[in-house]
Design a protein around this motif. Structure first.
Motif, PDB file in Angstrom:
ATOM      1  N   SER A   1       0.834  -1.203   0.000  1.00 24.66           N
ATOM      2  CA  SER A   1       0.000   0.000   0.000  1.00 24.66           C
ATOM      3  C   SER A   1       0.869   1.253   0.000  1.00 24.66           C
ATOM      4  O   SER A   1       2.062   1.210   0.295  1.00 24.66           O
ATOM      5  CB  SER A   1      -0.942  -0.004   1.210  1.00 24.66           C
ATOM      6  N   GLU A   2       0.239   2.365  -0.330  1.00 23.20           N
ATOM      7  CA  GLU A   2       0.960   3.645  -0.385  1.00 23.20           C
ATOM      8  C   GLU A   2       1.417   4.092   1.004  1.00 23.20           C
ATOM      9  O   GLU A   2       2.459   4.684   1.148  1.00 23.20           O
ATOM     10  CB  GLU A   2       0.062   4.731  -0.996  1.00 23.20           C
ATOM     11  N   THR A   3       0.573   3.839   2.009  1.00 23.29           N
ATOM     12  CA  THR A   3       0.907   4.258   3.367  1.00 23.29           C
ATOM     13  C   THR A   3       1.015   3.039   4.272  1.00 23.29           C
ATOM     14  O   THR A   3       0.548   1.956   3.940  1.00 23.29           O
ATOM     15  CB  THR A   3      -0.156   5.228   3.927  1.00 23.29           C
TER      16      THR A   3
ATOM     17  N   SER B   1       2.889  12.286   7.454  1.00 24.44           N
ATOM     18  CA  SER B   1       1.657  12.189   6.665  1.00 24.44           C
ATOM     19  C   SER B   1       1.870  11.402   5.375  1.00 24.44           C
ATOM     20  O   SER B   1       0.974  10.686   4.931  1.00 24.44           O
ATOM     21  CB  SER B   1       1.117  13.580   6.342  1.00 24.44           C
ATOM     22  N   GLU B   2       3.032  11.543   4.779  1.00 22.56           N
ATOM     23  CA  GLU B   2       3.331  10.782   3.565  1.00 22.56           C
ATOM     24  C   GLU B   2       3.475   9.292   3.873  1.00 22.56           C
ATOM     25  O   GLU B   2       3.078   8.453   3.080  1.00 22.56           O
ATOM     26  CB  GLU B   2       4.608  11.300   2.906  1.00 22.56           C
TER      27      GLU B   2
ATOM     28  N   GLY C   1      -0.251   8.339   6.012  1.00 25.33           N
ATOM     29  CA  GLY C   1      -1.533   8.870   5.560  1.00 25.33           C
ATOM     30  C   GLY C   1      -1.947  10.044   6.435  1.00 25.33           C
ATOM     31  O   GLY C   1      -1.367  10.283   7.498  1.00 25.33           O
ATOM     32  N   PRO C   2      -2.967  10.809   6.005  1.00 29.72           N
ATOM     33  CA  PRO C   2      -3.298  12.044   6.717  1.00 29.72           C
ATOM     34  C   PRO C   2      -3.770  11.847   8.160  1.00 29.72           C
ATOM     35  O   PRO C   2      -3.335  12.586   9.046  1.00 29.72           O
ATOM     36  CB  PRO C   2      -4.385  12.686   5.861  1.00 29.72           C
ATOM     37  N   ASP C   3      -4.618  10.879   8.421  1.00 29.56           N
ATOM     38  CA  ASP C   3      -5.167  10.728   9.773  1.00 29.56           C
ATOM     39  C   ASP C   3      -4.134  10.179  10.762  1.00 29.56           C
ATOM     40  O   ASP C   3      -3.871  10.787  11.801  1.00 29.56           O
ATOM     41  CB  ASP C   3      -6.413   9.840   9.762  1.00 29.56           C
TER      42      ASP C   3
END
Length: 156
Positions: free
Chosen positions: A6-8, A91-92, A95-97
């Motif tokens: 996954s990206e994060t 955050s990168e 993820g943002p949360d």
């Protein structure tokens, strides 16, 4: 079959009273001995050459607005989670949360100048089997900004 990376990255962890991993115990002792009571270790006083065996598990962050950026991440950390973190913000990576939650945690460490040890595991990317301990310590840069010096070590 392995799932696609996954990206994060996710994690689940909780605080513990003190580090139990020998490498984090050594990092905490170094930090305590290198600073004055109630203030963070100064970046100028942190000499990675004093901790050669710990370097693969150490990370260093700096504040960037309301986020933190990884300035340095040890090779064992990046190899274990199969990601390059150096130069990326929380955050990168998360993820943002979860990135915002982690930044809040880092801010508390830097403001209180109190060590924080978390123990947990990753979530996703077939990394759930990795149990880790992360030690978070306040470090102050020459310009007065405070970041986090940390040790992340897995229980193999």
């Amino acid at each position: 079959m392995l799932q696609k990376k996954s990206e994060t990255l996710g994690y689940s962890s909780g605080p513990v009273d003190a580090p139990s991993h020998a490498s984090n115990q050594a990092l905490l002792a170094y930090w305590e001995n290198g600073r004055s009571a109630g203030v963070p270790l100064m970046r100028a006083d942190f000499d990675p050459l004093h901790l050669p065996k710990l370097l693969p598990g150490i990370f260093l962050t700096e504040p960037v607005g309301t986020d933190f950026r990884f300035r340095l991440v040890g090779s064992h950390v990046e190899d274990r989670i199969r990601r390059k973190l150096t130069g990326k913000t929380l955050s990168e990576v998360f993820g943002p949360d979860l990135g915002r939650e982690t930044a809040d945690l880092y801010r508390n460490v830097t403001e209180d100048c109190t060590p924080l040890t978390l123990r947990g595991h990753y979530v996703g990317d077939n990394l759930e089997h990795i149990d880790f301990e992360v030690l978070h310590l306040a470090i102050q840069f020459e310009d007065g900004r405070r970041g986090v010096l940390g040790g992340q070590f897995a229980f193999d």
